[in-house]
Design a protein around this motif. Structure first.
Motif, PDB file in Angstrom:
ATOM      1  N   ASP A 186       0.822  -1.217   0.000  1.00 42.53           N
ATOM      2  CA  ASP A 186       0.000   0.000   0.000  1.00 42.53           C
ATOM      3  C   ASP A 186       0.853   1.264   0.000  1.00 42.53           C
ATOM      4  OD1 ASP A 186      -2.307  -1.367  -0.106  1.00 42.53           O
ATOM      5  OD2 ASP A 186      -2.758  -1.243   2.033  1.00 42.53           O
ATOM      6  N   ALA A 197       1.838   6.296  -7.173  1.00 45.47           N
ATOM      7  CA  ALA A 197       0.652   6.958  -7.745  1.00 45.47           C
ATOM      8  C   ALA A 197       0.757   8.474  -7.531  1.00 45.47           C
ATOM      9  CB  ALA A 197      -0.619   6.410  -7.114  1.00 45.47           C
ATOM     10  N   THR A 219      -3.555   5.708 -12.571  1.00 49.37           N
ATOM     11  CA  THR A 219      -4.065   5.835 -11.205  1.00 49.37           C
ATOM     12  C   THR A 219      -3.544   4.694 -10.351  1.00 49.37           C
ATOM     13  OG1 THR A 219      -5.981   4.459 -11.645  1.00 49.37           O
ATOM     14  CG2 THR A 219      -6.222   6.836 -12.060  1.00 49.37           C
ATOM     15  N   ARG A 220      -3.685   4.871  -9.056  1.00 46.73           N
ATOM     16  CA  ARG A 220      -3.295   3.824  -8.114  1.00 46.73           C
ATOM     17  C   ARG A 220      -4.052   2.530  -8.405  1.00 46.73           C
ATOM     18  NH1 ARG A 220      -2.662   3.829  -1.721  1.00 46.73           N
ATOM     19  NH2 ARG A 220      -3.101   1.650  -1.425  1.00 46.73           N
ATOM     20  N   THR A 221      -5.341   2.650  -8.693  1.00 46.25           N
ATOM     21  CA  THR A 221      -6.147   1.452  -8.967  1.00 46.25           C
ATOM     22  C   THR A 221      -5.603   0.712 -10.188  1.00 46.25           C
ATOM     23  OG1 THR A 221      -8.007   2.714  -8.156  1.00 46.25           O
ATOM     24  CG2 THR A 221      -8.546   0.677  -9.308  1.00 46.25           C
ATOM     25  N   GLN A 281      -2.413  -0.986  -9.240  1.00 43.53           N
ATOM     26  CA  GLN A 281      -2.697  -2.132  -8.367  1.00 43.53           C
ATOM     27  C   GLN A 281      -3.230  -3.320  -9.180  1.00 43.53           C
ATOM     28  OE1 GLN A 281      -4.647  -1.232  -4.740  1.00 43.53           O
ATOM     29  NE2 GLN A 281      -4.668  -3.370  -4.098  1.00 43.53           N
ATOM     30  N   LEU A 315       2.408   1.642  -3.520  1.00 44.23           N
ATOM     31  CA  LEU A 315       1.407   2.076  -4.513  1.00 44.23           C
ATOM     32  C   LEU A 315       1.065   3.550  -4.307  1.00 44.23           C
ATOM     33  CD1 LEU A 315      -1.067  -0.960  -4.586  1.00 44.23           C
ATOM     34  CD2 LEU A 315       0.549  -0.277  -6.378  1.00 44.23           C
ATOM     35  N   ALA A 316       0.936   3.945  -3.042  1.00 42.65           N
ATOM     36  CA  ALA A 316       0.585   5.341  -2.757  1.00 42.65           C
ATOM     37  C   ALA A 316       1.688   6.278  -3.250  1.00 42.65           C
ATOM     38  CB  ALA A 316       0.360   5.529  -1.261  1.00 42.65           C
TER      39      ALA A 316
END
Ligand SMILES: Cc1ncc(COP(=O)(O)O)c(C=O)c1O
Length: 295
Positions: A56, A63, A74-76, A79, A59-60
């Motif tokens: 997490d 992003a 995007t983060r999504t 991921q 990814l943060a």
């Protein structure tokens, strides 16, 4: 995905695999902007027992980096790509322990620095073997003040971007057995080659402010948010001078893959300063391991 779809060295003790834009291959177009301009970002994730416990945080950060560089991901989306890569690694039973490296570049194309039309970003995943540094963690490391000064660029500060030439120069200009201690052009202490830096005085945990340069490491974030509060350590981000370091009770460095390493020597123009392995570093090492198991 079958075994032969992986680009692998076939040695089960050293699993390696590459994926570029969803394909199991290791080829990137020669006009990729990551190659041409360092126009991108990267992350290095620790994988233990088949999981990336700090996913997490990574990814943060990447992003947020994409947003700052206006790379349209995007983060999504990142991921989802990770999950696909990770699932395939799982199926091949390659990924019990290792390092997952992620590189995102703006993509291929554009003439010169400017980009007219939006490009499709390049996403590269690599699975690499984990190297253990038991002696560094237990007995500490020696730092040597580097002659290379980090340039100040607030727009890039904190990001783990692909422009790492200053660090390459610093790695070339350090004596064997030392990690370079990097200061910025104003002589504020920033970090080492691939570790953030921390020191202790009177129960306060200090770390350099990174508003002009340096990488805001995941371990640094975990320490600020979780480890330091749990140990009752006051967290302080400050402009740090070489003299602050030399008068510290304990100094240590750390990153998300290797954890904390005590610093037992700092070599600079004066007499070298030596420390023994300190209690705060040991406590943080333990808390970090426990944190990785819990998350
Ligand atoms: C220049 C630099 N600073 C700090 C770090 C520590 O970052 P993290 O804790 O996210 O691993 C790294 C990691 O490789 C790095 O390359």
């Amino acid at each position: 995905v079958t075994n032969s779809d992986f680009v692998t060295n076939k040695d089960p003790k050293l699993p390696q695999a590459w994926q570029v834009n969803g394909l199991w291959q290791a080829n990137v177009p020669v006009n990729d902007r990551g190659l041409a301009y360092g126009d991108g970002l990267f992350e290095t994730l620790l994988m233990r027992r088949g999981r990336c416990p700090l996913l997490d945080f990574h990814l943060a950060r990447i992003a947020a980096g994409c947003e700052r560089l206006a790379i349209p991901l995007t983060r999504t989306e990142i991921q989802q790509d990770y999950e696909q890569f990770h699932h395939a690694i799982d199926q091949q039973q390659l990924g019990v322990e290792g390092i997952i490296k992620l590189i995102i570049s703006r993509g291929s194309g554009g003439r010169g620095y400017a980009v007219k039309d939006p490009l499709s970003p390049t996403i590269i995943w690599q699975l690499l073997p984990l190297v253990h540094f038991e002696s560094e963690a237990a007995n500490g490391v020696a730092l040597q003040l580097s002659a290379v000064r980090l340039g100040r660029q607030p727009r890039l500060a904190g990001l783990k971007h692909l422009n790492r030439l200053e660090y390459v120069l610093a790695a070339q200009n350090v004596e064997p057995g030392y990690l370079p201690l990097l200061l910025d052009q104003e002589n504020w202490v920033i970090e080492t080659l691939s570790h953030n830096l921390f020191f202790c005085r009177d129960g306060i945990l200090f770390t350099p402010l990174l508003q002009f340069c340096g990488v805001d490491g995941v371990l640094r974030q975990v320490t600020r948010q979780h480890l330091a509060p749990a140990l009752g350590l006051t967290w302080q981000e400050e402009n740090i001078t070489l003299n602050d370091l030399l008068t510290a009770e304990e100094v240590f460095v750390g990153n998300s893959v290797q954890g904390f390493w005590p610093v037992t020597q700092l070599s600079h123009s004066g007499d070298p300063r030596c420390w023994s392995v300190g209690p705060v570093c040991k406590q943080l090492q333990l808390s970090h391991q426990q944190f990785l198991q819990r998350t």
